[in-house]
Write an enzyme that holds these catalytic residues in place. Structure first.
Site, PDB file in Angstrom:
ATOM      1  N   GLY A 240      58.210  46.614  53.682  1.00 59.92           N
ATOM      2  CA  GLY A 240      57.863  45.800  52.575  1.00 59.92           C
ATOM      3  C   GLY A 240      58.575  44.435  52.422  1.00 59.92           C
ATOM      4  CD  GLU A 274      57.895  54.360  56.342  1.00 62.78           C
ATOM      5  OE1 GLU A 274      57.272  53.493  55.577  1.00 62.78           O
ATOM      6  OE2 GLU A 274      57.983  55.526  56.690  1.00 62.78           O
ATOM      7  N   GLY A 276      57.343  46.223  59.165  1.00 61.95           N
ATOM      8  CA  GLY A 276      56.166  45.752  59.922  1.00 61.95           C
ATOM      9  C   GLY A 276      56.323  44.288  60.076  1.00 61.95           C
ATOM     10  NE  ARG A 277      53.858  41.004  54.928  1.00 59.12           N
ATOM     11  CZ  ARG A 277      52.682  40.920  54.829  1.00 59.12           C
ATOM     12  NH1 ARG A 277      51.982  39.827  55.094  1.00 59.12           N
ATOM     13  NH2 ARG A 277      52.017  41.808  53.903  1.00 59.12           N
ATOM     14  NE  ARG A 313      48.359  38.441  56.119  1.00 55.45           N
ATOM     15  CZ  ARG A 313      48.957  37.637  55.199  1.00 55.45           C
ATOM     16  NH1 ARG A 313      49.011  36.172  55.558  1.00 55.45           N
ATOM     17  NH2 ARG A 313      49.652  37.895  54.165  1.00 55.45           N
ATOM     18  CE1 TYR A 317      45.494  42.616  51.949  1.00 54.88           C
ATOM     19  CE2 TYR A 317      45.801  41.129  53.859  1.00 54.88           C
ATOM     20  CZ  TYR A 317      45.480  42.473  53.240  1.00 54.88           C
ATOM     21  OH  TYR A 317      45.461  43.552  54.054  1.00 54.88           O
ATOM     22  CB  CYS A 345      26.727  32.408  57.457  1.00 55.39           C
ATOM     23  SG  CYS A 345      26.188  31.423  58.987  1.00 55.39           S
ATOM     24  CD  GLU A 346      30.463  36.449  54.494  1.00 54.06           C
ATOM     25  OE1 GLU A 346      30.648  36.752  53.558  1.00 54.06           O
ATOM     26  OE2 GLU A 346      29.712  37.435  55.327  1.00 54.06           O
TER      27      GLU A 346
HETATM   28  C1  LIG Z   1      52.261  49.090  55.362  1.00 50.16           C
HETATM   29  C2  LIG Z   1      53.258  49.958  55.451  1.00 50.16           C
HETATM   30  C3  LIG Z   1      54.560  49.718  55.996  1.00 50.16           C
HETATM   31  C4  LIG Z   1      54.807  48.196  56.438  1.00 50.16           C
HETATM   32  O1  LIG Z   1      54.895  47.514  55.486  1.00 50.16           O
HETATM   33  P1  LIG Z   1      55.208  45.876  55.946  1.00 50.16           P
HETATM   34  O2  LIG Z   1      55.243  45.298  54.587  1.00 50.16           O
HETATM   35  O3  LIG Z   1      54.616  45.342  56.999  1.00 50.16           O
HETATM   36  O4  LIG Z   1      56.917  46.068  56.131  1.00 50.16           O
HETATM   37  C5  LIG Z   1      55.639  50.668  56.051  1.00 50.16           C
HETATM   38  N1  LIG Z   1      55.330  51.864  55.481  1.00 50.16           N
HETATM   39  C6  LIG Z   1      54.355  52.298  55.025  1.00 50.16           C
HETATM   40  C7  LIG Z   1      53.896  53.680  54.488  1.00 50.16           C
HETATM   41  C8  LIG Z   1      53.132  51.436  54.977  1.00 50.16           C
HETATM   42  O5  LIG Z   1      51.861  51.753  54.648  1.00 50.16           O
END
Ligand SMILES: *Cc1c(COP(=O)(O)O)cnc(C)c1O
Length: 435
Positions: A240, A274, A276-277, A313, A317, A345-346
């Protein structure tokens, strides 16, 4: 500008490769990723926690290209997967099974069985129904599933409504006040060993304070669970961590690490993360070309050759992406607000509204920045547009890591039912068109 991505001699380059070279080689639109950006984000995070027992499970859903996973796996990353497909990608990219956690609210029995056979580290369980199903599947296979219950700590992550996940009332996790009874059930079920506790409170979080409160609640729960005889060994802090899209002040990973340590030291737990981004978001750009400039009565429209199918995105969002010309504009170039749109076309096929930009003409290359996470992975072939290819750059060398499909590939596996095929001498072709 951003690690790995900068103007060099007036031309935007990724890890030393000028983007026009990549556009010449592979056309546009094309995603380009900086190894330097990914590796430096990963190393910064890892070193902030080097003094604690931890495992970093890269959240594959942000960008699951094998070369991207493999780049991070080579740095020591494990994987956070949300489907059996992602688990298979992780394995294909060289991630060890014991570094894989399996998240998601809708795991099926088939996915559970496959993950058990593979021997992943843990299942992050999100409901009683899932827990019971996992017990049945594990027992039938003679395996034991190690689990974390994903707890919903009921904190407000103060992020976009579509990506907040840790408040009461959303579909994720198990409410804090129900957690103890879920662990009690887990203890009574065969084939289940509850060894961890987890959370994930949302995405693109720029104010890290909600993490601290949420983690404190989890640590309190950990103590209660241990008192009740549960062997809790790992605390999964989720992902997150946000990144700058628009020049926002990013969360410093050091201050995030400090608050995590403040909240969890003394818990005796190994920490799992965890992100990601955070690892890939600012490592990617989408190179695209201006196709037309159209002067409407109210606005000037810059029409690109990329669209919402390539990068959804902004449409999904309301996300802001910084957009820059590949050729660096003169310092005194006039700046005018324009609508930057795709050809679909949106009305939602729009990358930016009223965006101040230097002059652009048909044929100019522009780069949409911060397109490394939740970008190519969400693209589709809506409007029968091939998804953009992906290119990875490292130290001045670039490689195609996923080619652009041919248009005919997009419908090559579509077939006509019998009643649409002529029965006469010349049957209609099953597949139309040729390369
Ligand atoms: C999407 C997700 C992440 C990664 O979130 P980021 O904002 O990209 O860091 C980690 N854990 C779970 C369970 C997720 O669904």
């Amino acid at each position: 500008m951003m690690t790995g991505i900068e103007y060099r001699g007036g031309i935007l380059a990724v890890d030393g490769v000028p983007l026009p070279r990549i556009a010449d080689a592979f056309g546009t639109p094309t995603y380009v990723y900086s190894t330097e950006a990914m590796v430096s984000a990963y190393r910064g995070f890892a070193s902030a926690f080097a003094d604690r027992d931890n495992l970093i499970c890269y959240a594959l859903k942000a960008n699951s290209n094998l070369a991207v996973i493999s780049t991070l796996a080579a740095e020591g990353a494990g994987a956070d997967a949300v489907s059996i497909g992602e688990i298979r990608r992780a394995l294909a990219a060289g991630v060890e099974p014991k570094k894989i956690v399996f998240a998601g609210v809708g795991k099926t029995a088939e996915e559970m069985a496959a993950a058990l056979e593979i021997g992943i580290l843990q299942f992050n369980v999100e409901s009683l129904s899932e827990l019971k199903m996992l017990s049945e599947v594990a027992t039938a296979l003679g395996h034991t599933a190690e689990i974390a219950v994903r707890v919903n700590p009921d904190v407000d992550a103060k992020t976009h409504a579509k990506i907040t996940t840790g408040k009461k009332g959303n579909k994720f996790g198990i409410d804090l006040d129900q957690a103890a009874s879920v662990y009690a059930l887990a203890k009574s079920l065969p084939g289940i060993k509850a060894t961890a506790i987890g959370m994930h409170i949302g995405s693109q979080i720029l104010d890290p304070t909600p993490f601290e409160e949420a983690l404190r609640r989890l640590v309190t729960l950990t103590r209660e669970l241990r008192d009740a005889g549960h062997d809790i060994q790992r605390l999964d802090c989720g992902g997150g961590l946000g990144i700058p899209y628009k020049g926002e002040t990013p969360v410093s990973v050091e201050s995030y690490a400090q608050l995590v340590k403040r909240a969890t030291d003394g818990s005796g737990c190994k920490l799992i993360f965890e992100p990601g981004r955070y690892f890939v978001g600012n490592a990617g750009v989408l190179i695209t070309k201006v196709v037309h400039v159209k002067d409407g009565s109210a606005h000037r429209f810059i029409i690109l050759d990329s669209a919402m199918n390539d990068l959804v995105r902004p449409a999904m969002y309301d996300a802001w992406h910084t957009i820059v010309p590949v050729k660096e504009p003169a310092a005194d170039a006039p700046i005018e607000p324009v609508e930057i749109v795709g050809p679909i076309c949106e009305s939602s096929d729009q990358f930016a509204k009223g965006r101040p930009m230097p002059p652009l003409q048909a044929g100019d290359l522009v780069a949409i920045l911060s397109a490394g996470a939740y970008s190519r992975v969400m693209s589709s072939n809506y409007n029968t547009r091939p998804e953009p290819p992906e290119v990875l750059v490292k130290e001045g060398v670039f490689a195609m890591i996923k080619p652009r499909p041919a248009v005919t590939d997009l419908f090559a596996n579509e077939t006509l039912p019998e009643w649409l095929v002529d029965t006469g001498a010349s049957p209609r072709p099953r597949v139309y068109g040729t390369r």
